[in-house]
Enzyme design. Sequence first.
Site, PDB file in Angstrom:
ATOM      1  N   SER A  61      47.126  23.633  28.416  1.00  0.00           N
ATOM      2  CA  SER A  61      45.970  23.491  27.517  1.00  0.00           C
ATOM      3  C   SER A  61      45.858  22.126  26.852  1.00  0.00           C
ATOM      4  O   SER A  61      44.843  21.846  26.223  1.00  0.00           O
ATOM      5  CB  SER A  61      46.033  24.555  26.430  1.00  0.00           C
ATOM      6  OG  SER A  61      45.532  25.749  26.940  1.00  0.00           O
ATOM      7  N   LYS A  64      42.836  20.206  27.495  1.00  0.00           N
ATOM      8  CA  LYS A  64      41.529  20.557  26.910  1.00  0.00           C
ATOM      9  C   LYS A  64      40.904  19.386  26.148  1.00  0.00           C
ATOM     10  O   LYS A  64      39.711  19.117  26.325  1.00  0.00           O
ATOM     11  CB  LYS A  64      41.632  21.817  26.054  1.00  0.00           C
ATOM     12  CG  LYS A  64      41.811  23.084  26.917  1.00  0.00           C
ATOM     13  CD  LYS A  64      41.945  24.341  26.097  1.00  0.00           C
ATOM     14  CE  LYS A  64      41.850  25.594  26.958  1.00  0.00           C
ATOM     15  NZ  LYS A  64      43.038  26.427  26.956  1.00  0.00           N
ATOM     16  N   TYR A 189      39.264  23.638  36.540  1.00  0.00           N
ATOM     17  CA  TYR A 189      40.068  24.077  35.395  1.00  0.00           C
ATOM     18  C   TYR A 189      41.541  24.297  35.786  1.00  0.00           C
ATOM     19  O   TYR A 189      42.452  23.819  35.114  1.00  0.00           O
ATOM     20  CB  TYR A 189      39.461  25.357  34.795  1.00  0.00           C
ATOM     21  CG  TYR A 189      40.270  25.887  33.630  1.00  0.00           C
ATOM     22  CD1 TYR A 189      40.253  25.238  32.398  1.00  0.00           C
ATOM     23  CD2 TYR A 189      41.068  27.017  33.770  1.00  0.00           C
ATOM     24  CE1 TYR A 189      41.012  25.708  31.333  1.00  0.00           C
ATOM     25  CE2 TYR A 189      41.832  27.497  32.712  1.00  0.00           C
ATOM     26  CZ  TYR A 189      41.798  26.832  31.494  1.00  0.00           C
ATOM     27  OH  TYR A 189      42.563  27.288  30.455  1.00  0.00           O
ATOM     28  N   TYR A 241      45.459  27.103  18.533  1.00  0.00           N
ATOM     29  CA  TYR A 241      44.855  28.445  18.636  1.00  0.00           C
ATOM     30  C   TYR A 241      44.833  29.151  17.288  1.00  0.00           C
ATOM     31  O   TYR A 241      44.578  28.537  16.268  1.00  0.00           O
ATOM     32  CB  TYR A 241      45.596  29.303  19.686  1.00  0.00           C
ATOM     33  CG  TYR A 241      45.709  28.617  20.999  1.00  0.00           C
ATOM     34  CD1 TYR A 241      44.571  28.353  21.757  1.00  0.00           C
ATOM     35  CD2 TYR A 241      46.926  28.181  21.489  1.00  0.00           C
ATOM     36  CE1 TYR A 241      44.655  27.702  22.960  1.00  0.00           C
ATOM     37  CE2 TYR A 241      47.020  27.521  22.703  1.00  0.00           C
ATOM     38  CZ  TYR A 241      45.876  27.295  23.420  1.00  0.00           C
ATOM     39  OH  TYR A 241      45.958  26.640  24.595  1.00  0.00           O
ATOM     40  N   VAL A 259      50.832  26.124  27.234  1.00  0.00           N
ATOM     41  CA  VAL A 259      51.833  27.148  27.564  1.00  0.00           C
ATOM     42  C   VAL A 259      52.936  26.616  28.477  1.00  0.00           C
ATOM     43  O   VAL A 259      53.922  27.304  28.730  1.00  0.00           O
ATOM     44  CB  VAL A 259      51.207  28.422  28.196  1.00  0.00           C
ATOM     45  CG1 VAL A 259      50.414  29.203  27.159  1.00  0.00           C
ATOM     46  CG2 VAL A 259      50.372  28.099  29.405  1.00  0.00           C
TER      47      VAL A 259
HETATM   48  N1  GLN Z   1      46.553  27.628  32.268  1.00  0.00           N
HETATM   49  C1  GLN Z   1      46.590  28.314  31.026  1.00  0.00           C
HETATM   50  C2  GLN Z   1      45.525  29.382  31.021  1.00  0.00           C
HETATM   51  O1  GLN Z   1      44.438  29.080  31.371  1.00  0.00           O
HETATM   52  C3  GLN Z   1      46.396  27.390  29.888  1.00  0.00           C
HETATM   53  C4  GLN Z   1      46.510  28.106  28.550  1.00  0.00           C
HETATM   54  C5  GLN Z   1      47.377  27.395  27.570  1.00  0.00           C
HETATM   55  O2  GLN Z   1      48.062  26.427  27.852  1.00  0.00           O
HETATM   56  N2  GLN Z   1      47.402  27.934  26.367  1.00  0.00           N
HETATM   57  O3  GLN Z   1      45.763  30.529  30.678  1.00  0.00           O
END
Ligand code: GLN
Length: 305
Positions: A61, A64, A189, A241, A259
């Site tokens: 993420s 992003k 993505y 988040y 993550v």
């Molecule tokens: N690839 C992960 C997902 O889309 C990214 C989410 C994250 O890093 N929080 O679920």
Amino acid sequence: MDELLEQLVNDCMGYTKEGRVASYIPELSKVSPDALGVYMIASDGKHYGAGDHAAHFTIQSIVKPILLLQALLDNGIEFVSARVGTEATGKPFDAINVSEQRLDSENLNPMVNMGAIVMCSLIHGDTYQDKIRRVLELTRRLAGNREIDIDEAVYASEKAYGSKNRALAYLLKSYGLLEDPVEDVLECYFQACSISVTCKDLANIGFVLANRGRTPGANERVVPAAYTQYVNAILMTCGMYNGSGDFAIRVGVPAKSGVGGGIMAVVPTRMGIGIYSPALDTKGNSVAGIQLLEKLSQQLYLSIF
Ligand code: GLN
């Protein structure tokens, strides 16, 4: 400074036991849960690192804000903010949380999966291969590292086990928030999440955001200052988040988690910080990483509050 970072890595190592590595795709569940590394680039141009800072991991993420920057570079703030909002909760002050919510762009932000999936559709490019190539190029420029590339094994895993993200994307499509074919957008993505980085790469990207769009050392402009202001504000309110409020109190700087175990922290005008520690809390944020940043913030008075 190197000594301080070594000390913090030692002090925080035990917290890796309190989290779990991501298991939503098989490829991520293979990593060692006890790694912890930190890298810092300060405004005087000095670099500092400690622990497992040279380890490679996927950006997840933390891409992003890069997707958002690319969408801003291609379309400007007005166009982008009309398609994905900037509010942390997207709910009114007297919202009753049990009610069914209509899905509209005001209720999304670019730091949650749905918002980031829309960003992929806003990025310019004739094909989705072109779009991901441009995202990769921007990532390399922000990080000052031409070698950054996609981890093909993680990408294959994201694609094979991406049912939840597929569901989110089809939902966006059904509400008219996604113009392009869903599978093409997801291709961008999934690949973007699978970009392989180190703590140093994240520190460099964080530095550009902290330095109003310019790289450390060469002071080369990568993005306009107005866009870093936009991105940093959203990182402050949404970057961790549903842990963003707690993080704002404990650490007090704009940051983004992934993550894969990474955290990129932006200390406006002062430094960029990259963290790696893949044991996550229930919200998907690195447990030891947040602990280390909290201690570092206390020691160096980093909180902007
Ligand atoms: N690839 C992960 C997902 O889309 C990214 C989410 C994250 O890093 N929080 O679920």
